[in-house]
Design a protein around this motif. Structure first.
Motif, PDB file in Angstrom:
ATOM      1  N   LYS A 119       0.827  -1.204   0.000  1.00 34.75           N
ATOM      2  CA  LYS A 119       0.000   0.000   0.000  1.00 34.75           C
ATOM      3  C   LYS A 119       0.867   1.262   0.000  1.00 34.75           C
ATOM      4  N   PRO A 120       0.580   2.196  -0.902  1.00 31.76           N
ATOM      5  CA  PRO A 120       1.321   3.456  -0.916  1.00 31.76           C
ATOM      6  C   PRO A 120       1.172   4.243   0.390  1.00 31.76           C
ATOM      7  N   SER A 121       0.074   4.026   1.118  1.00 35.91           N
ATOM      8  CA  SER A 121      -0.141   4.750   2.376  1.00 35.91           C
ATOM      9  C   SER A 121       0.866   4.355   3.451  1.00 35.91           C
ATOM     10  N   HIS A 122       1.600   3.266   3.241  1.00 39.05           N
ATOM     11  CA  HIS A 122       2.626   2.832   4.189  1.00 39.05           C
ATOM     12  C   HIS A 122       3.980   3.470   3.903  1.00 39.05           C
ATOM     13  N   TYR A 123       4.008   4.417   2.962  1.00 38.58           N
ATOM     14  CA  TYR A 123       5.257   5.047   2.538  1.00 38.58           C
ATOM     15  C   TYR A 123       5.112   6.561   2.477  1.00 38.58           C
ATOM     16  N   LEU A 124       6.210   7.238   2.706  1.00 38.88           N
ATOM     17  CA  LEU A 124       6.305   8.671   2.476  1.00 38.88           C
ATOM     18  C   LEU A 124       6.934   8.810   1.094  1.00 38.88           C
ATOM     19  N   ILE A 125       6.181   9.378   0.169  1.00 39.19           N
ATOM     20  CA  ILE A 125       6.638   9.509  -1.212  1.00 39.19           C
ATOM     21  C   ILE A 125       6.773  10.989  -1.530  1.00 39.19           C
ATOM     22  N   ARG A 126       7.938  11.367  -1.987  1.00 42.49           N
ATOM     23  CA  ARG A 126       8.207  12.776  -2.307  1.00 42.49           C
ATOM     24  C   ARG A 126       8.820  12.878  -3.699  1.00 42.49           C
ATOM     25  N   VAL A 127       8.495  13.972  -4.372  1.00 46.13           N
ATOM     26  CA  VAL A 127       9.115  14.297  -5.649  1.00 46.13           C
ATOM     27  C   VAL A 127       9.842  15.620  -5.457  1.00 46.13           C
ATOM     28  N   ASN A 128      11.128  15.605  -5.733  1.00 40.83           N
ATOM     29  CA  ASN A 128      11.959  16.796  -5.554  1.00 40.83           C
ATOM     30  C   ASN A 128      11.820  17.376  -4.140  1.00 40.83           C
ATOM     31  N   ARG A 129      11.827  16.461  -3.167  1.00 39.34           N
ATOM     32  CA  ARG A 129      11.775  16.762  -1.729  1.00 39.34           C
ATOM     33  C   ARG A 129      10.436  17.307  -1.243  1.00 39.34           C
ATOM     34  N   GLN A 130       9.395  17.282  -2.082  1.00 39.17           N
ATOM     35  CA  GLN A 130       8.086  17.796  -1.703  1.00 39.17           C
ATOM     36  C   GLN A 130       7.065  16.660  -1.712  1.00 39.17           C
ATOM     37  N   PRO A 131       6.144  16.635  -0.710  1.00 37.71           N
ATOM     38  CA  PRO A 131       5.064  15.641  -0.754  1.00 37.71           C
ATOM     39  C   PRO A 131       4.282  15.795  -2.056  1.00 37.71           C
ATOM     40  N   CYS A 132       3.742  14.697  -2.556  1.00 36.31           N
ATOM     41  CA  CYS A 132       3.075  14.756  -3.853  1.00 36.31           C
ATOM     42  C   CYS A 132       1.866  13.840  -3.887  1.00 36.31           C
ATOM     43  N   PRO A 133       0.885  14.152  -4.732  1.00 35.79           N
ATOM     44  CA  PRO A 133      -0.249  13.250  -4.922  1.00 35.79           C
ATOM     45  C   PRO A 133       0.120  12.118  -5.869  1.00 35.79           C
ATOM     46  N   GLY A 134      -0.606  11.029  -5.803  1.00 31.44           N
ATOM     47  CA  GLY A 134      -0.329   9.882  -6.658  1.00 31.44           C
ATOM     48  C   GLY A 134      -0.522  10.152  -8.132  1.00 31.44           C
ATOM     49  N   ASP A 135      -1.380  11.131  -8.459  1.00 26.97           N
ATOM     50  CA  ASP A 135      -1.652  11.405  -9.870  1.00 26.97           C
ATOM     51  C   ASP A 135      -0.705  12.444 -10.478  1.00 26.97           C
ATOM     52  N   GLN A 136       0.307  12.856  -9.711  1.00 24.79           N
ATOM     53  CA  GLN A 136       1.281  13.816 -10.244  1.00 24.79           C
ATOM     54  C   GLN A 136       2.079  13.164 -11.363  1.00 24.79           C
ATOM     55  N   ARG A 146      13.324  13.807  -9.056  1.00 20.80           N
ATOM     56  CA  ARG A 146      13.948  12.937  -8.054  1.00 20.80           C
ATOM     57  C   ARG A 146      12.828  12.466  -7.144  1.00 20.80           C
ATOM     58  N   ILE A 147      12.545  11.166  -7.131  1.00 19.77           N
ATOM     59  CA  ILE A 147      11.471  10.623  -6.309  1.00 19.77           C
ATOM     60  C   ILE A 147      12.069   9.761  -5.211  1.00 19.77           C
ATOM     61  N   SER A 148      11.634  10.006  -3.969  1.00 16.48           N
ATOM     62  CA  SER A 148      12.109   9.186  -2.846  1.00 16.48           C
ATOM     63  C   SER A 148      10.923   8.442  -2.245  1.00 16.48           C
ATOM     64  N   ILE A 149      11.175   7.183  -1.901  1.00 14.91           N
ATOM     65  CA  ILE A 149      10.152   6.298  -1.339  1.00 14.91           C
ATOM     66  C   ILE A 149      10.697   5.753  -0.028  1.00 14.91           C
ATOM     67  N   THR A 150      10.066   6.149   1.092  1.00 19.16           N
ATOM     68  CA  THR A 150      10.550   5.782   2.416  1.00 19.16           C
ATOM     69  C   THR A 150       9.418   5.146   3.210  1.00 19.16           C
ATOM     70  N   PRO A 151       9.617   3.942   3.774  1.00 10.41           N
ATOM     71  CA  PRO A 151       8.553   3.336   4.577  1.00 10.41           C
ATOM     72  C   PRO A 151       8.306   4.159   5.836  1.00 10.41           C
ATOM     73  N   THR A 152       7.040   4.228   6.255  1.00 10.81           N
ATOM     74  CA  THR A 152       6.710   4.961   7.479  1.00 10.81           C
ATOM     75  C   THR A 152       6.873   4.091   8.713  1.00 10.81           C
ATOM     76  N   LYS A 153       6.932   2.787   8.541  1.00 15.02           N
ATOM     77  CA  LYS A 153       7.180   1.870   9.652  1.00 15.02           C
ATOM     78  C   LYS A 153       8.189   0.829   9.199  1.00 15.02           C
ATOM     79  N   ILE A 154       9.230   0.672   9.968  1.00 15.64           N
ATOM     80  CA  ILE A 154      10.250  -0.319   9.668  1.00 15.64           C
ATOM     81  C   ILE A 154       9.763  -1.673  10.188  1.00 15.64           C
ATOM     82  N   GLU A 155       9.727  -2.667   9.307  1.00 14.01           N
ATOM     83  CA  GLU A 155       9.246  -3.991   9.696  1.00 14.01           C
ATOM     84  C   GLU A 155      10.115  -4.548  10.818  1.00 14.01           C
ATOM     85  N   GLY A 156       9.445  -5.084  11.831  1.00 11.01           N
ATOM     86  CA  GLY A 156      10.144  -5.663  12.955  1.00 11.01           C
ATOM     87  C   GLY A 156      10.383  -4.679  14.094  1.00 11.01           C
TER      88      GLY A 156
END
Length: 74
Positions: free
Chosen positions: A37-54, A61-71
């Protein structure tokens, strides 16, 4: 077109990838991460939060970071 993808999930990696013109953030997420689920990640484009339809643009530059580390404890 070429964009930089920074994936901070698991071991993490950063690499330039080729995507078709008109590719959205949601489409790239599905391609890179898969069925999670994308809601489990912080997704940014060029360091700014972005909508999925962008729509991505050359050189983004797109960064994908999990909001919870498994374990990790909640």
């Amino acid at each position: 077109m070429k964009i930089l993808v920074i994936n901070n999930d698991g071991g993490g990696f950063a690499d330039y990838v080729d995507v078709a013109d008109g590719t959205t953030v949601a489409q790239l997420f599905e391609r890179q991460i898969g069925s999670t689920k994308p809601s489990h990640y912080l997704i940014r484009v060029n360091r700014q939060p972005c909508p999925g339809d962008q729509v991505l643009r050359e050189g983004d530059r797109i960064s994908i970071t999990p909001t919870k580390i498994e374990g990790a404890n909640s």
